[in-house]
Design an enzyme around this catalytic site. Structure first.
Site, PDB file in Angstrom:
ATOM      1  N   ARG A 113       0.832  -1.209   0.000  1.00 26.78           N
ATOM      2  CA  ARG A 113       0.000   0.000   0.000  1.00 26.78           C
ATOM      3  C   ARG A 113       0.859   1.249   0.000  1.00 26.78           C
ATOM      4  O   ARG A 113       1.796   1.385   0.781  1.00 26.78           O
ATOM      5  CB  ARG A 113      -0.909  -0.007   1.231  1.00 26.78           C
ATOM      6  CG  ARG A 113      -1.615   1.323   1.515  1.00 26.78           C
ATOM      7  CD  ARG A 113      -3.011   1.347   1.012  1.00 26.78           C
ATOM      8  NE  ARG A 113      -3.641   2.648   1.133  1.00 26.78           N
ATOM      9  CZ  ARG A 113      -4.610   2.935   1.981  1.00 26.78           C
ATOM     10  NH1 ARG A 113      -5.057   2.015   2.799  1.00 26.78           N
ATOM     11  NH2 ARG A 113      -5.155   4.129   1.990  1.00 26.78           N
ATOM     12  N   ARG A 167      -6.442   1.196  -4.150  1.00 22.20           N
ATOM     13  CA  ARG A 167      -5.459   0.699  -3.177  1.00 22.20           C
ATOM     14  C   ARG A 167      -5.464  -0.818  -3.163  1.00 22.20           C
ATOM     15  O   ARG A 167      -6.500  -1.442  -3.377  1.00 22.20           O
ATOM     16  CB  ARG A 167      -5.739   1.243  -1.792  1.00 22.20           C
ATOM     17  CG  ARG A 167      -7.106   0.832  -1.275  1.00 22.20           C
ATOM     18  CD  ARG A 167      -7.646   1.735  -0.241  1.00 22.20           C
ATOM     19  NE  ARG A 167      -7.955   3.008  -0.827  1.00 22.20           N
ATOM     20  CZ  ARG A 167      -8.507   4.004  -0.181  1.00 22.20           C
ATOM     21  NH1 ARG A 167      -8.813   3.888   1.076  1.00 22.20           N
ATOM     22  NH2 ARG A 167      -8.764   5.129  -0.757  1.00 22.20           N
ATOM     23  N   ASP A 203      -6.838  -1.817   2.293  1.00 18.93           N
ATOM     24  CA  ASP A 203      -7.289  -0.789   3.223  1.00 18.93           C
ATOM     25  C   ASP A 203      -7.868  -1.507   4.433  1.00 18.93           C
ATOM     26  O   ASP A 203      -8.772  -2.336   4.295  1.00 18.93           O
ATOM     27  CB  ASP A 203      -8.361   0.085   2.556  1.00 18.93           C
ATOM     28  CG  ASP A 203      -8.718   1.303   3.374  1.00 18.93           C
ATOM     29  OD1 ASP A 203      -7.881   1.753   4.177  1.00 18.93           O
ATOM     30  OD2 ASP A 203      -9.836   1.819   3.201  1.00 18.93           O
ATOM     31  N   ASP A 207      -9.469  -0.610   8.144  1.00 19.09           N
ATOM     32  CA  ASP A 207      -9.983   0.466   8.996  1.00 19.09           C
ATOM     33  C   ASP A 207     -10.528  -0.090  10.299  1.00 19.09           C
ATOM     34  O   ASP A 207     -11.271  -1.077  10.298  1.00 19.09           O
ATOM     35  CB  ASP A 207     -11.109   1.223   8.294  1.00 19.09           C
ATOM     36  CG  ASP A 207     -10.631   2.092   7.151  1.00 19.09           C
ATOM     37  OD1 ASP A 207      -9.476   2.567   7.211  1.00 19.09           O
ATOM     38  OD2 ASP A 207     -11.401   2.305   6.209  1.00 19.09           O
TER      39      ASP A 207
END
Length: 157
Positions: free
Chosen positions: A84, A93, A96, A98
């Site tokens: 990344r 991307r 990811d 989160d």
């Protein structure tokens, strides 16, 4: 309950977006992040610029003894291992990760920190690609601020 969103729309050093998400889950396990449950993978349109590949998204319910900051550091490290590079907001991307919720903690980002960590993740209620997997694996979970379940938030979209 600790919840992580996973997403990918580019190949990584680990393979396709689906292979990348599976490799990220394996890396989490190696980093003392136990994956209790993982949603099915869903394919979604990009948030932001539409001139990029479709995303593969999922949500994981995890357990760890890491603090929220240590967990985010570890998740960012896994993103870097995948290849990344943070070039532009909402751009394509390879991975990811989160942090959506950390045991219901409510925290607004401190203005003094370089990369503030807000909890719960501020975009949960606006993201179908997060809410649908949440409704699948933790249908009784309630947003720490609104106290709405994933299904109720989905209906509001």
């Amino acid at each position: 309950m600790i919840l992580i969103a996973l997403g990918s729309n580019l190949d990584s050093r680990w393979g396709s977006p689906q292979q990348t998400l599976m490799a990220a889950v394996a890396e989490m396990q190696r980093q003392q992040i136990k994956v209790v449950s993982l949603s099915t993978f869903i394919t979604t349109t990009p948030m932001g610029p539409q001139n990029q590949p479709m995303y593969v998204n999922a949500v994981a319910h995890i357990e760890t003894h890491k603090s929220p900051e240590a967990l985010m550091h570890c998740l960012h490290q896994i993103e870097r291992w995948a290849g990344r590079r943070r070039l532009r907001r909402w751009g394509p991307r390879c991975l990811d990760l989160d942090l959506l919720d950390y045991h219901g903690i409510i925290r607004k980002p401190a203005q003094t920190t370089i990369k503030p960590l807000a909890l719960p993740h501020p975009g949960i209620a606006q993201r179908r690609f997060v809410l649908a997997p949440l409704a699948e694996i933790v249908p009784c979970w309630k947003h720490p601020v609104s106290h709405l379940t994933p299904a109720l938030m989905l209906r509001k979209l």
